[in-house]
Write an enzyme that holds these catalytic residues in place. Structure first.
Site, short mmCIF file in Angstrom:
data_model
loop_
_atom_site.label_atom_id
_atom_site.label_comp_id
_atom_site.label_asym_id
_atom_site.label_seq_id
_atom_site.Cartn_x
_atom_site.Cartn_y
_atom_site.Cartn_z
N HIS A 2 34.67 35.51 36.84
CA HIS A 2 36.12 35.65 36.63
C HIS A 2 36.54 34.93 35.34
O HIS A 2 36.82 33.73 35.38
CB HIS A 2 36.88 35.03 37.80
CG HIS A 2 36.97 35.91 39.00
ND1 HIS A 2 38.08 36.66 39.29
CD2 HIS A 2 36.08 36.19 39.97
CE1 HIS A 2 37.88 37.35 40.40
NE2 HIS A 2 36.67 37.09 40.83
N GLU A 57 39.26 35.02 33.79
CA GLU A 57 40.71 34.84 33.68
C GLU A 57 41.19 33.58 34.40
O GLU A 57 42.37 33.27 34.38
CB GLU A 57 41.43 36.08 34.24
CG GLU A 57 41.47 36.22 35.76
CD GLU A 57 40.14 36.59 36.39
OE1 GLU A 57 39.11 36.61 35.70
OE2 GLU A 57 40.13 36.81 37.61
N CYS A 70 33.96 41.18 37.58
CA CYS A 70 33.60 41.02 38.99
C CYS A 70 33.75 42.35 39.75
O CYS A 70 32.97 43.27 39.51
CB CYS A 70 34.39 39.88 39.62
SG CYS A 70 33.56 39.21 41.06
N1 GLN Z 1 32.60 41.06 46.31
C1 GLN Z 1 33.74 41.66 45.73
C2 GLN Z 1 33.66 43.17 45.76
O1 GLN Z 1 32.77 43.76 46.23
C3 GLN Z 1 33.95 41.23 44.32
C4 GLN Z 1 34.46 39.84 44.30
C5 GLN Z 1 35.32 39.49 43.13
O2 GLN Z 1 35.82 40.34 42.39
N2 GLN Z 1 35.52 38.24 42.98
O3 GLN Z 1 34.56 43.77 45.28
#
Ligand code: GLN
Length: 192
Positions: A172, A174, A78
Site C-alpha cells: 500500500h 498510499e 494490492c
Molecule cells: N487480499 C485482498 C484481496 O484479495 C487484497 C488486500 C489489500 O488490497 N490490502 O483483494
C-alpha cells in the site's frame, strides 16, 4: 495531467491525498464515463472480490481496457494489482481480472490479515533503499512475462513490477506519506 483513482471500495481517499500532495490533479472515478479525460488511473487496495463485483456492475471491465488502449496508464496497488493481472491464483471461484498485465499474482500470498507487516524495500528507479512497504493480506507476483520489469522484491518474492505504462505493487504506497512512488508513476509512466 489528471490521474483518476477508482473509488468503488478500498483506500482510494489516501491515494487522492498522495496525488494532491505532489500537485497532480486527482479525480475519484465512480463511473466509466469519468475515465475519458484521464492520463492515468490508480486501482487501490481494498478487497479485490468486492471491487471486481462493483466493476462488473458499473461496466469498468470494458471501459478500463478501452481507455488503456487509448493511452491511459494504469497502476494497481494490492487488490488493484490482482485486478490488472492476466492470471490470479487463489482467487475466489470465477474471480475476474482485467487481464492488462502479463503477470500471474497469488492472492493473500503472504498470509491472512494477522500476517500483515511492514518492510523496507529497495525499489528500482527510486532514490534510496528505505521505501516503507505496508503489506496487508498482500498478493505477490509469481510469474512475469518477457516485457515485465521487476522493480522490487521482498524475501525473494516479487512485489513491484512495470510493463510499459502499467505498474503493479503488492503493498500500500498510499498509507505512509512517502510520495516517491506516486511521483514515479506520474512523472515517469503517465507523463512519458
Ligand atoms: N487480499 C485482498 C484481496 O484479495 C487484497 C488486500 C489489500 O488490497 N490490502 O483483494
Amino acid at each position: 495531467m489528471r490521474i483518476g483513482v477508482l473509488a468503488l471500495q478500498g483506500a482510494f481517499r489516501e491515494h487522492i491525498m498522495m496525488l494532491e500532495a505532489i500537485e497532480v490533479r486527482a479525480v475519484p472515478v465512480r463511473l466509466p464515463e469519468q475515465l475519458s479525460d484521464l492520463s492515468g488511473l490508480i486501482i487501490p487496495g481494498g478487497e479485490s472480490t468486492a471491487i471486481a463485483k462493483l466493476m462488473e456492475t458499473y461496466g469498468f471491465y470494458d471501459a478500463i481496457p478501452q481507455q488503456h488502449g487509448a493511452g491511459m496508464a494504469v497502476w494497481g496497488t494490492c487488490a488493484g494489482a490482482i485486478l490488472i493481472a492476466d492470471e490470479v491464483l487463489d482467487g475466489i471461484g470465477g474471480q475476474r481480472s482485467l487481464g492488462l498485465m502479463d503477470i500471474t499474482v497469488r492472492r493473500n500470498a503472504f498470509g491472512r490479515q494477522k500476517d500483515s507487516f511492514e518492510a523496507n524495500l529497495d525499489i528500482k528507479h527510486l532514490p534510496g533503499d528505505d521505501y516503507r512497504g505496508v503489506f496487508i493480506r498482500a498478493p505477490w507476483v509469481e510469474r512475469v512475462g518477457d516485457d515485465v520489469e521487476v522493480l522490487a522484491k521482498h524475501d525473494g518474492a516479487i512485489v513491484a513490477v512495470r510493463q510499459g505504462d502499467l505498474l503493479a505493487t503488492s503493498f500500500h504506497p498510499e498509507l505512509t506519506g512517502d510520495p516517491r512512488l506516486h511521483r514515479y508513476f506520474a512523472q515517469e509512466i503517465v507523463a512519458s
